[in-house]
Design a protein around this motif. Structure first.
Motif, PDB file in Angstrom:
ATOM      1  N   ALA A  72       0.834  -1.208   0.000  1.00 24.90           N
ATOM      2  CA  ALA A  72       0.000   0.000   0.000  1.00 24.90           C
ATOM      3  C   ALA A  72       0.870   1.259   0.000  1.00 24.90           C
ATOM      4  CB  ALA A  72      -0.923  -0.011   1.216  1.00 24.90           C
ATOM      5  N   GLU A  73       1.926   1.216   0.790  1.00 25.59           N
ATOM      6  CA  GLU A  73       2.848   2.352   0.841  1.00 25.59           C
ATOM      7  C   GLU A  73       4.286   1.851   0.724  1.00 25.59           C
ATOM      8  OE1 GLU A  73       2.359   5.601   1.054  1.00 25.59           O
ATOM      9  OE2 GLU A  73       0.206   5.708   1.489  1.00 25.59           O
ATOM     10  N   VAL A  74       5.084   2.578  -0.030  1.00 24.19           N
ATOM     11  CA  VAL A  74       6.522   2.296  -0.103  1.00 24.19           C
ATOM     12  C   VAL A  74       7.256   3.569   0.306  1.00 24.19           C
ATOM     13  CG1 VAL A  74       8.472   1.771  -1.620  1.00 24.19           C
ATOM     14  CG2 VAL A  74       6.307   0.525  -1.884  1.00 24.19           C
ATOM     15  N   LEU A  75       8.120   3.421   1.300  1.00 26.04           N
ATOM     16  CA  LEU A  75       8.892   4.561   1.800  1.00 26.04           C
ATOM     17  C   LEU A  75      10.370   4.217   1.721  1.00 26.04           C
ATOM     18  CD1 LEU A  75       6.703   5.042   4.961  1.00 26.04           C
ATOM     19  CD2 LEU A  75       6.942   6.784   3.194  1.00 26.04           C
ATOM     20  N   VAL A  76      11.166   5.171   1.296  1.00 37.42           N
ATOM     21  CA  VAL A  76      12.618   4.987   1.310  1.00 37.42           C
ATOM     22  C   VAL A  76      13.181   5.892   2.401  1.00 37.42           C
ATOM     23  CG1 VAL A  76      14.764   5.275   0.010  1.00 37.42           C
ATOM     24  CG2 VAL A  76      12.707   4.377  -1.127  1.00 37.42           C
ATOM     25  N   ALA A  77      13.971   5.303   3.302  1.00 37.83           N
ATOM     26  CA  ALA A  77      14.601   6.087   4.364  1.00 37.83           C
ATOM     27  C   ALA A  77      16.061   6.319   3.985  1.00 37.83           C
ATOM     28  CB  ALA A  77      14.523   5.349   5.697  1.00 37.83           C
ATOM     29  N   ALA A  78      16.516   7.542   4.159  1.00 36.25           N
ATOM     30  CA  ALA A  78      17.899   7.879   3.795  1.00 36.25           C
ATOM     31  C   ALA A  78      18.530   8.779   4.841  1.00 36.25           C
ATOM     32  CB  ALA A  78      17.931   8.578   2.441  1.00 36.25           C
ATOM     33  N   LEU A  79      19.816   8.566   5.054  1.00 36.61           N
ATOM     34  CA  LEU A  79      20.587   9.460   5.917  1.00 36.61           C
ATOM     35  C   LEU A  79      20.947  10.709   5.129  1.00 36.61           C
ATOM     36  CD1 LEU A  79      22.882   6.816   7.605  1.00 36.61           C
ATOM     37  CD2 LEU A  79      20.788   7.855   8.491  1.00 36.61           C
ATOM     38  N   MET A  80      21.003  11.813   5.829  1.00 38.30           N
ATOM     39  CA  MET A  80      21.267  13.087   5.173  1.00 38.30           C
ATOM     40  C   MET A  80      22.739  13.324   4.900  1.00 38.30           C
ATOM     41  SD  MET A  80      18.834  15.634   7.194  1.00 38.30           S
ATOM     42  CE  MET A  80      19.668  17.062   6.492  1.00 38.30           C
ATOM     43  N   PRO A  81      23.007  14.118   3.865  1.00 35.67           N
ATOM     44  CA  PRO A  81      24.386  14.587   3.679  1.00 35.67           C
ATOM     45  C   PRO A  81      24.657  15.674   4.710  1.00 35.67           C
ATOM     46  CG  PRO A  81      22.939  15.623   2.098  1.00 35.67           C
ATOM     47  CD  PRO A  81      22.082  14.653   2.882  1.00 35.67           C
ATOM     48  N   ASP A  82      25.903  15.988   4.928  1.00 30.34           N
ATOM     49  CA  ASP A  82      26.287  17.083   5.843  1.00 30.34           C
ATOM     50  C   ASP A  82      25.621  16.929   7.192  1.00 30.34           C
ATOM     51  OD1 ASP A  82      27.585  18.233   3.663  1.00 30.34           O
ATOM     52  OD2 ASP A  82      25.732  19.212   3.021  1.00 30.34           O
ATOM     53  N   ARG A  83      25.543  15.697   7.667  1.00 27.18           N
ATOM     54  CA  ARG A  83      24.769  15.495   8.885  1.00 27.18           C
ATOM     55  C   ARG A  83      25.616  15.599  10.135  1.00 27.18           C
ATOM     56  NH1 ARG A  83      25.307  10.635   5.793  1.00 27.18           N
ATOM     57  NH2 ARG A  83      26.311   9.024   7.014  1.00 27.18           N
ATOM     58  N   GLU A  84      26.921  15.534   9.998  1.00 28.68           N
ATOM     59  CA  GLU A  84      27.785  15.542  11.176  1.00 28.68           C
ATOM     60  C   GLU A  84      27.525  16.697  12.131  1.00 28.68           C
ATOM     61  OE1 GLU A  84      28.677  14.678   8.225  1.00 28.68           O
ATOM     62  OE2 GLU A  84      29.406  12.657   8.501  1.00 28.68           O
ATOM     63  N   PRO A  85      27.311  17.924  11.613  1.00 28.82           N
ATOM     64  CA  PRO A  85      27.210  19.031  12.570  1.00 28.82           C
ATOM     65  C   PRO A  85      25.901  19.043  13.361  1.00 28.82           C
ATOM     66  CG  PRO A  85      27.717  19.803  10.335  1.00 28.82           C
ATOM     67  CD  PRO A  85      27.266  18.392  10.242  1.00 28.82           C
ATOM     68  N   HIS A  86      24.958  18.172  13.022  1.00 26.29           N
ATOM     69  CA  HIS A  86      23.611  18.333  13.572  1.00 26.29           C
ATOM     70  C   HIS A  86      23.528  18.293  15.088  1.00 26.29           C
ATOM     71  CE1 HIS A  86      20.561  18.980  10.532  1.00 26.29           C
ATOM     72  NE2 HIS A  86      21.535  18.588   9.711  1.00 26.29           N
ATOM     73  N   VAL A  87      23.967  17.228  15.655  1.00 25.66           N
ATOM     74  CA  VAL A  87      23.893  17.103  17.106  1.00 25.66           C
ATOM     75  C   VAL A  87      25.151  16.397  17.577  1.00 25.66           C
ATOM     76  CG1 VAL A  87      22.652  16.034  19.028  1.00 25.66           C
ATOM     77  CG2 VAL A  87      21.362  17.157  17.252  1.00 25.66           C
ATOM     78  N   PHE A  88      25.569  16.698  18.761  1.00 26.11           N
ATOM     79  CA  PHE A  88      26.779  16.093  19.288  1.00 26.11           C
ATOM     80  C   PHE A  88      26.549  14.618  19.611  1.00 26.11           C
ATOM     81  CE2 PHE A  88      24.516  16.506  23.108  1.00 26.11           C
ATOM     82  CZ  PHE A  88      24.054  17.791  23.194  1.00 26.11           C
ATOM     83  N   GLY A  89      27.589  13.958  20.062  1.00 23.05           N
ATOM     84  CA  GLY A  89      27.483  12.540  20.366  1.00 23.05           C
ATOM     85  C   GLY A  89      27.896  11.691  19.181  1.00 23.05           C
ATOM     86  N   ARG A  90      28.481  12.326  18.156  1.00 23.83           N
ATOM     87  CA  ARG A  90      28.857  11.567  16.982  1.00 23.83           C
ATOM     88  C   ARG A  90      30.342  11.722  16.666  1.00 23.83           C
ATOM     89  NH1 ARG A  90      26.766  12.746  12.263  1.00 23.83           N
ATOM     90  NH2 ARG A  90      27.074  10.620  11.638  1.00 23.83           N
ATOM     91  N   ARG A  91      31.100  12.310  17.573  1.00 23.77           N
ATOM     92  CA  ARG A  91      32.523  12.496  17.317  1.00 23.77           C
ATOM     93  C   ARG A  91      33.244  11.156  17.156  1.00 23.77           C
ATOM     94  NH1 ARG A  91      36.530  15.598  19.342  1.00 23.77           N
ATOM     95  NH2 ARG A  91      36.885  13.912  20.818  1.00 23.77           N
ATOM     96  N   THR A  92      32.991  10.240  18.084  1.00 20.19           N
ATOM     97  CA  THR A  92      33.701   8.962  18.053  1.00 20.19           C
ATOM     98  C   THR A  92      32.848   7.853  17.456  1.00 20.19           C
ATOM     99  OG1 THR A  92      32.974   8.491  20.299  1.00 20.19           O
ATOM    100  CG2 THR A  92      35.131   9.540  20.046  1.00 20.19           C
ATOM    101  N   LEU A  93      31.546   8.071  17.347  1.00 20.15           N
ATOM    102  CA  LEU A  93      30.643   7.052  16.808  1.00 20.15           C
ATOM    103  C   LEU A  93      29.764   7.687  15.729  1.00 20.15           C
ATOM    104  CD1 LEU A  93      29.588   5.369  20.164  1.00 20.15           C
ATOM    105  CD2 LEU A  93      30.835   4.242  18.327  1.00 20.15           C
ATOM    106  N   PRO A  94      30.386   7.989  14.589  1.00 20.19           N
ATOM    107  CA  PRO A  94      29.628   8.708  13.550  1.00 20.19           C
ATOM    108  C   PRO A  94      28.404   7.934  13.064  1.00 20.19           C
ATOM    109  CG  PRO A  94      31.739   7.896  12.716  1.00 20.19           C
ATOM    110  CD  PRO A  94      31.763   7.714  14.198  1.00 20.19           C
ATOM    111  N   GLU A  95      28.401   6.626  13.271  1.00 19.20           N
ATOM    112  CA  GLU A  95      27.293   5.829  12.771  1.00 19.20           C
ATOM    113  C   GLU A  95      26.022   5.968  13.614  1.00 19.20           C
ATOM    114  OE1 GLU A  95      30.088   4.734  14.301  1.00 19.20           O
ATOM    115  OE2 GLU A  95      29.921   2.632  14.926  1.00 19.20           O
ATOM    116  N   MET A  96      26.040   6.843  14.626  1.00 22.21           N
ATOM    117  CA  MET A  96      24.843   7.001  15.452  1.00 22.21           C
ATOM    118  C   MET A  96      23.661   7.575  14.677  1.00 22.21           C
ATOM    119  SD  MET A  96      25.101   5.667  18.459  1.00 22.21           S
ATOM    120  CE  MET A  96      26.065   4.347  17.705  1.00 22.21           C
ATOM    121  N   ASP A  97      23.925   8.180  13.516  1.00 19.67           N
ATOM    122  CA  ASP A  97      22.782   8.645  12.717  1.00 19.67           C
ATOM    123  C   ASP A  97      21.995   7.454  12.162  1.00 19.67           C
ATOM    124  OD1 ASP A  97      24.821   7.934  10.983  1.00 19.67           O
ATOM    125  OD2 ASP A  97      24.453   9.573   9.588  1.00 19.67           O
TER     126      ASP A  97
END
Lengths: 171, 171
Positions: free
Chosen positions: A52-77
């Motif tokens: 009935a519905e098809v959705l594609v989920a994607a990570l954003m470009p330039d996402r690093e600056p968004h929120v902290f907590g990703r310095r050592t674990l960038p894959e948290m997005d």
């Protein structure tokens, strides 16, 4: 964080292209498992043309600056969008609706097809809608591809026990 | 897939070491945000010494062969454990129990501390237990670090709109 975007795909020709991208990877996966090719090809791995519905989920470009907590674990997005999808999955199921997370695709082909900017990364094609039935156990379990591990194999006390590296299943 | 393992940390000295690893990264993160260092340092980002239960979630080494669907998207193992953690999170919340996902740490330091085999990657320190209160909105929102995006900014129709690359917040 919300370092992700969802794209809703309704146009038939766009779904058909998505389906072709998934089918190509499904066949490539089958070829890479010579001992179980035929069995694998019998598994239902997508419902792109029927859902009935098809959705594609994607990570954003330039996402690093968004929120902290990703310095050592960038894959948290990715962890973040997986949690969002799991919420959607549980809600759907609570409403009697099925959801399938398709991960058989070349991300670059999907990104190009959906006009994503450089650096965006599709991570899920979600097929959502009414289903004929809910199987009593995961298909991969009932069809002999794997089984749920006992708790003592996945939960350790204090440290990782020596030799508990896991025993990969061979195909 | 279950390409992950959980380690339950109860020993006081082990928790203290984990806390020190997190504290080092918390200070490093603060230094990397010169414009908001003081504000950042006021945020509660962990509860390792106080939580009733502390669990570390890690991805397994040699995990590629486990289940198919990871040829083109190898990061699906992280998606898998994030879904598992989200289930735990929702269940805890439904029982009136708090859970915090700590991602401020050097993964190599945590791996070494917990005797993980080469190739294993810790992705979460989970602090689980009774809490004094549940805030009415995410702390990052009430304290001005970000806010929930409106649906039209995170859900697109058919393709990624031109110029919708996102607007990172500057610190």
């Amino acid at each position: 964080m919300q370092p992700w975007r969802f794209l809703r795909i309704t146009a038939g020709d766009s779904r058909e292209t998505l389906w072709r991208i998934v089918e190509a990877e499904r066949l490539a996966t089958a070829e890479a498992m010579p001992s179980r090719t035929a069995e694998f090809l019998k598994l239902k791995v997508e419902g792109i043309r029927d859902a009935a519905e098809v959705l594609v989920a994607a990570l954003m470009p330039d996402r690093e600056p968004h929120v902290f907590g990703r310095r050592t674990l960038p894959e948290m997005d990715l962890a973040s969008v997986a949690c969002a999808i799991q919420n959607m999955w549980l809600l759907a199921r609570a409403e009697g609706i099925g959801l399938g997370w398709v991960s058989f695709f070349d991300p670059e082909a999907v990104a190009k097809h959906l006009a994503m900017p450089a650096g965006a990364r599709p991570v899920a094609i979600l097929c959502l809608g009414p289903v004929a039935e809910f199987p009593p156990a995961p298909l991969l379990e009932t069809q002999g591809w794997g089984k749920r591990l006992p708790r003592e194999e996945v939960l350790f006390e204090e440290v990782w026990p020596e030799g508990a590296g896991g025993t990969p299943t061979a195909y």
